[in-house]
Scaffold this motif. Structure first.
Motif, PDB file in Angstrom:
ATOM      1  N   LYS A 231     -15.972   1.875 -16.264  1.00 49.84           N
ATOM      2  CA  LYS A 231     -14.738   1.583 -17.001  1.00 49.84           C
ATOM      3  C   LYS A 231     -13.882   2.834 -17.142  1.00 49.84           C
ATOM      4  O   LYS A 231     -12.650   2.780 -16.991  1.00 49.84           O
ATOM      5  CB  LYS A 231     -15.095   1.022 -18.379  1.00 49.84           C
TER       6      LYS A 231
ATOM      7  N   HIS B 204     -12.107   3.790 -13.840  1.00 52.76           N
ATOM      8  CA  HIS B 204     -10.997   2.909 -13.480  1.00 52.76           C
ATOM      9  C   HIS B 204      -9.945   2.808 -14.587  1.00 52.76           C
ATOM     10  O   HIS B 204      -9.042   1.973 -14.504  1.00 52.76           O
ATOM     11  CB  HIS B 204     -11.530   1.515 -13.140  1.00 52.76           C
ATOM     12  N   SER B 205     -10.065   3.650 -15.597  1.00 55.99           N
ATOM     13  CA  SER B 205      -9.132   3.590 -16.718  1.00 55.99           C
ATOM     14  C   SER B 205      -7.788   4.217 -16.360  1.00 55.99           C
ATOM     15  O   SER B 205      -7.683   5.040 -15.438  1.00 55.99           O
ATOM     16  CB  SER B 205      -9.718   4.312 -17.932  1.00 55.99           C
ATOM     17  N   ARG B 206      -6.751   3.840 -17.106  1.00 54.69           N
ATOM     18  CA  ARG B 206      -5.425   4.410 -16.899  1.00 54.69           C
ATOM     19  C   ARG B 206      -5.436   5.913 -17.180  1.00 54.69           C
ATOM     20  O   ARG B 206      -4.756   6.693 -16.493  1.00 54.69           O
ATOM     21  CB  ARG B 206      -4.411   3.710 -17.809  1.00 54.69           C
ATOM     22  N   TYR B 207      -6.219   6.312 -18.179  1.00 52.52           N
ATOM     23  CA  TYR B 207      -6.321   7.727 -18.528  1.00 52.52           C
ATOM     24  C   TYR B 207      -6.808   8.541 -17.329  1.00 52.52           C
ATOM     25  O   TYR B 207      -6.250   9.593 -17.002  1.00 52.52           O
ATOM     26  CB  TYR B 207      -7.285   7.887 -19.709  1.00 52.52           C
TER      27      TYR B 207
ATOM     28  N   LYS C 150      -6.668   7.699 -14.183  1.00 54.79           N
ATOM     29  CA  LYS C 150      -5.669   7.665 -13.115  1.00 54.79           C
ATOM     30  C   LYS C 150      -4.601   8.728 -13.319  1.00 54.79           C
ATOM     31  O   LYS C 150      -4.101   9.325 -12.364  1.00 54.79           O
ATOM     32  CB  LYS C 150      -5.015   6.284 -13.055  1.00 54.79           C
ATOM     33  N   ILE C 151      -4.267   8.985 -14.580  1.00 55.41           N
ATOM     34  CA  ILE C 151      -3.238   9.982 -14.886  1.00 55.41           C
ATOM     35  C   ILE C 151      -3.766  11.396 -14.665  1.00 55.41           C
ATOM     36  O   ILE C 151      -3.133  12.204 -13.969  1.00 55.41           O
ATOM     37  CB  ILE C 151      -2.748   9.824 -16.339  1.00 55.41           C
TER      38      ILE C 151
ATOM     39  N   PRO D 271     -10.112   7.252  -9.135  1.00 57.31           N
ATOM     40  CA  PRO D 271      -8.937   6.376  -9.025  1.00 57.31           C
ATOM     41  C   PRO D 271      -8.084   6.661  -7.792  1.00 57.31           C
ATOM     42  O   PRO D 271      -7.462   5.766  -7.243  1.00 57.31           O
ATOM     43  CB  PRO D 271      -8.150   6.674 -10.310  1.00 57.31           C
ATOM     44  N   HIS D 272      -8.050   7.936  -7.372  1.00 62.09           N
ATOM     45  CA  HIS D 272      -7.224   8.320  -6.227  1.00 62.09           C
ATOM     46  C   HIS D 272      -8.116   8.785  -5.088  1.00 62.09           C
ATOM     47  O   HIS D 272      -8.970   9.635  -5.265  1.00 62.09           O
ATOM     48  CB  HIS D 272      -6.255   9.438  -6.621  1.00 62.09           C
TER      49      HIS D 272
ATOM     50  N   HIS E  72      -4.289  12.455 -10.989  1.00 59.26           N
ATOM     51  CA  HIS E  72      -3.161  12.347 -10.059  1.00 59.26           C
ATOM     52  C   HIS E  72      -2.590  13.730  -9.789  1.00 59.26           C
ATOM     53  O   HIS E  72      -2.452  14.550 -10.704  1.00 59.26           O
ATOM     54  CB  HIS E  72      -2.071  11.439 -10.637  1.00 59.26           C
TER      55      HIS E  72
END
Length: 316
Positions: free
Chosen positions: A132, A135-138, A140-141, A200-201, A144
């Motif tokens: 989790k 794959h979280s938005r946190y 991903k940020i 994520p990336h 990046h």
């Protein structure tokens, strides 16, 4: 050895490599290093007990990565780093650029995902929480390149060329927090570039090389700025203890040279790792293609030959 204040009261003898490598335990980092090795070893043992393998090379990389942290934080390098800019810069370069690369080559996240058991349907355990988080938005940020590259650069310029550095060096918690920050920044910067662990990336190999080279020149520029300065630029190190027998400006020049030269080391290591990964990826793709050809009698080649034959027939 007392780390109170910013360390200027330390009565250390002149620096030699032998003195710098003497044991001087830092409890926080020693505990972290032992815990990291114990958890990693536990994961490997769990895999081996159920009959799964884990590459020895990854064990070696991770172990050396942890030991590199202990080398600069649990020896007198850490004590000298409080009063000598050049030694501090060695600590910074190792813990932010060399240690993260070695740790990531050990693939600790992949090991955790393979070693942790699933919690079962409808339940959430450590493995599910890790997935989790990945794959979280946190995540991903912070993984990046739009975030990691400026953070990597700011950790040099916004830290050393502002009063922030002096403030952090004025206390032991501040110094430890800064070193943890260096390690964390190195990990999030090199994580998507190395591409060993899931994240994520997952950019292509060329994009990863571009991300690497986008950050490295700023280390060189930072080092050159220190070497070209005519006065000490960091207040913490402008009055080194007389017992060291060093000049502050000369020591700063050494610090700049270390920052400039060290930027090449991770570039070479990462490029070697990326080329090796790229080669293995191409080899796996070739083997899959060969297996597919064996299964279908190489239909693609037969179809292509038939296409060429039809073109030749039209031309006659």
């Amino acid at each position: 050895m007392d780390h109170s204040g910013h360390g200027m009261n330390m009565d250390l003898p002149p620096f030699t490599l032998g003195r710098g490598l003497e044991l001087s335990v830092e409890p926080f980092f020693l505990t972290g290093c032992i815990l990291a090795l114990a958890l990693y070893g536990y994961g490997v043992v769990r895999l081996r007990r159920r009959g799964d393998g884990w590459p020895v090379s990854r064990i070696v990389f991770f172990t050396v990565g942890v030991l590199s942290i202990a080398l600069v934080m649990c020896t007198k390098l850490n004590d000298y780093g409080m009063v000598m800019f050049s030694v501090h810069m060695v600590q910074h370069m190792v813990i932010s650029m060399l240690s993260p690369i070695l740790l990531l080559l050990g693939a600790p996240v992949t090991l955790a995902l393979r070693a942790l058991p699933p919690a079962g349907r409808g339940r959430t355990g450590p493995r599910e929480l890790l997935l989790k988080l990945l794959h979280s938005r946190y995540m991903k940020i912070i993984s990046h390149p739009v975030f990691t590259i400026p953070l990597f650069i700011a950790s040099l310029y916004a830290l050393y060329f502002t009063p922030i550095f002096d403030f952090l060096m004025s206390s032991k918690p501040g110094h430890l927090g800064m070193m943890v920050h260096f390690l964390a920044v190195g990990l999030v910067f090199f994580w998507p570039i190395m591409g060993v662990d899931p994240g994520p990336h997952r950019p292509g190999y060329l994009m990863r090389m571009l991300e690497l080279f986008a950050g490295m020149p700023f280390h060189a520029f930072f080092g050159i700025a220190l070497m070209m300065a005519s006065t000490p630029m960091v207040k913490t190190y402008e009055n080194p203890p007389a017992s060291l027998g060093i000049d502050a400006l000369s020591d700063q020049n050494w610090a700049g040279g270390i920052a400039w030269a060290f930027s090449e080391i991770p570039s070479v290591l990462v490029l070697i790792a990326l080329v090796y990964q790229w080669y293995n990826s191409e080899q796996r793709a070739a083997r899959r293609s060969d297996r597919a050809a064996d299964r279908d009698g190489d239909k693609e080649l037969a179809a292509y030959n038939a296409y060429l034959a039809s073109l030749q027939a039209r031309g006659q």
